[in-house]
Scaffold this motif. Structure first.
Motif, mmCIF file in Angstrom:
data_model
loop_
_atom_site.group_PDB
_atom_site.id
_atom_site.type_symbol
_atom_site.label_atom_id
_atom_site.label_comp_id
_atom_site.label_asym_id
_atom_site.label_seq_id
_atom_site.Cartn_x
_atom_site.Cartn_y
_atom_site.Cartn_z
ATOM 1 N N TYR A 279 5.221 6.164 10.691
ATOM 2 C CA TYR A 279 6.107 6.451 9.458
ATOM 3 C C TYR A 279 5.048 6.541 8.307
ATOM 4 O O TYR A 279 4.317 5.535 7.844
ATOM 5 N N ASN A 280 5.009 7.608 7.553
ATOM 6 C CA ASN A 280 4.571 7.580 6.228
ATOM 7 C C ASN A 280 5.390 6.651 5.244
ATOM 8 O O ASN A 280 6.314 6.949 4.952
ATOM 9 N N THR A 281 4.222 5.644 4.708
ATOM 10 C CA THR A 281 5.083 4.996 3.978
ATOM 11 C C THR A 281 4.143 4.666 2.514
ATOM 12 O O THR A 281 3.335 3.693 2.509
ATOM 13 N N PRO A 282 3.893 5.876 1.750
ATOM 14 C CA PRO A 282 3.052 5.520 0.557
ATOM 15 C C PRO A 282 3.459 4.490 -0.685
ATOM 16 O O PRO A 282 4.565 4.161 -0.333
ATOM 17 N N GLY A 283 2.577 4.295 -1.329
ATOM 18 C CA GLY A 283 3.050 3.347 -2.449
ATOM 19 C C GLY A 283 1.832 2.402 -2.831
ATOM 20 O O GLY A 283 1.231 2.588 -3.874
ATOM 21 N N HIS A 284 1.180 1.766 -1.802
ATOM 22 C CA HIS A 284 -0.029 1.057 -1.719
ATOM 23 C C HIS A 284 -1.396 1.901 -1.785
ATOM 24 O O HIS A 284 -2.099 1.818 -2.805
ATOM 25 N N SER A 285 -1.103 3.095 -1.002
ATOM 26 C CA SER A 285 -2.236 3.918 -1.356
ATOM 27 C C SER A 285 -1.469 5.468 -0.665
ATOM 28 O O SER A 285 -0.171 5.186 -0.154
ATOM 29 N N SER A 286 -2.091 6.519 -1.001
ATOM 30 C CA SER A 286 -1.384 7.648 -0.586
ATOM 31 C C SER A 286 -1.316 7.831 0.775
ATOM 32 O O SER A 286 -0.660 8.648 1.563
ATOM 33 N N PRO B 123 -6.437 3.506 -7.022
ATOM 34 C CA PRO B 123 -6.322 4.684 -6.755
ATOM 35 C C PRO B 123 -5.137 5.146 -5.524
ATOM 36 O O PRO B 123 -5.560 4.606 -4.581
ATOM 37 N N GLY B 124 -4.578 6.088 -5.988
ATOM 38 C CA GLY B 124 -3.306 6.488 -4.979
ATOM 39 C C GLY B 124 -2.233 5.749 -4.773
ATOM 40 O O GLY B 124 -1.384 5.882 -4.254
ATOM 41 N N GLY B 125 -2.143 4.469 -5.637
ATOM 42 C CA GLY B 125 -1.238 3.655 -5.479
ATOM 43 C C GLY B 125 0.091 4.138 -6.565
ATOM 44 O O GLY B 125 -0.131 5.082 -7.723
ATOM 45 N N ASP B 126 1.379 3.822 -6.181
ATOM 46 C CA ASP B 126 2.494 4.341 -6.947
ATOM 47 C C ASP B 126 3.780 3.348 -6.748
ATOM 48 O O ASP B 126 4.049 3.364 -5.563
ATOM 49 N N GLN B 127 4.010 2.663 -7.780
ATOM 50 C CA GLN B 127 5.099 1.673 -7.626
ATOM 51 C C GLN B 127 6.499 2.325 -7.158
ATOM 52 O O GLN B 127 7.139 1.705 -6.444
ATOM 53 N N GLU C 191 -6.489 3.851 4.190
ATOM 54 C CA GLU C 191 -7.848 4.470 4.091
ATOM 55 C C GLU C 191 -8.808 3.068 3.366
ATOM 56 O O GLU C 191 -10.010 3.580 3.349
ATOM 57 N N HIS C 192 -8.294 2.274 3.237
ATOM 58 C CA HIS C 192 -9.243 1.188 2.383
ATOM 59 C C HIS C 192 -10.254 0.387 3.231
ATOM 60 O O HIS C 192 -9.869 0.411 4.160
ATOM 61 N N PHE C 193 -11.152 0.362 2.517
ATOM 62 C CA PHE C 193 -12.522 -0.104 3.369
ATOM 63 C C PHE C 193 -12.244 -1.415 3.991
ATOM 64 O O PHE C 193 -12.883 -1.484 5.156
ATOM 65 N N ASP C 194 -11.599 -2.397 3.635
ATOM 66 C CA ASP C 194 -11.304 -3.514 4.292
ATOM 67 C C ASP C 194 -10.689 -3.442 5.725
ATOM 68 O O ASP C 194 -10.186 -4.325 6.296
#
Length: 202
Positions: free
Chosen positions: A131-138, A166-170, A60-63
């Motif tokens: 594939y859902n791959t959260p971590g950098h963002s939700s 925001p939404g990041g998770d190591q 979702e990030h603007f860039d």
């Protein structure tokens, strides 16, 4: 033959990809159009006589989303993303554009949500896997077409994936990276959100 054209977005140098096979048709996919006016992208589409049918968003990030509405307006193409990404691109704070230029922008929600699609999704003669791959963002996902894996900012070569936004998770990022390493062949070609493509085995 499936072709992938990399175009570097501006002013933030993220990657946009055009995916197509002119032996089948002049329809194409666009992944992460992150330039507001998309001039270089539009020039390439016109030169190759390509028609975007779907815009796929890795997150979702603007860039990675700045050109979405421009392309929607011009081509009436459909946007595909994760549920979380679709929700977050509608908010200038949550897509981080407000923090970039203090003005921000919003996109309309995705037309198609990967959680609602049959997996794989067929495009022309190619299967597309999400594939859902959260971590950098939700809202982060990876997209597989043939032996190509479009990873957004989840996996990049010689770059540490940020998780403090925001939404990041190591922890979730590590699980996503482990999933990629364990589930894809080592000759998979990675097309990341920043930088050049590379083989997974590297």
């Amino acid at each position: 033959m499936l072709c992938v054209k990399q175009i570097v977005n501006t002013p933030v140098s993220s990657n946009c990809f055009v995916v197509y096979d002119l032996n089948i048709s002049n329809n194409c996919l666009i992944i992460d159009p992150g330039t507001e006016k998309c001039n270089e992208l539009l020039f390439y589409l016109e030169k190759e006589q390509l028609i975007p049918v779907y815009i796929l968003l890795t997150h979702e990030h603007f860039d990675h989303i700045w050109g979405v509405e421009k392309l929607r307006e011009k081509y009436d193409c459909k946007v595909i993303s994760s549920f979380n990404c679709s929700s977050l691109i509608t908010d200038p704070k949550k897509n981080l554009s407000l923090f970039y230029d203090q003005k921000g922008f919003r996109c309309s929600p995705a037309d198609m949500i990967i959680e609602d699609l049959s997996n794989p999704m067929n495009f022309q003669s190619y299967d597309i896997y999400f594939y859902n791959t959260p971590g950098h963002s939700s809202g982060s996902i990876c997209i597989k077409i043939k032996n190509y894996l479009f990873t957004g900012d989840t996996l990049m070569e010689n770059m540490k994936t940020p998780t403090k936004l925001p939404g990041g998770d190591q922890l979730l990022l590590q699980l996503s990276l482990d999933f990629i390493v364990c589930n894809f062949p080592k000759d998979t070609i990675i097309f990341p959100g920043h930088g050049n493509s590379f083989l997974l085995k590297q």
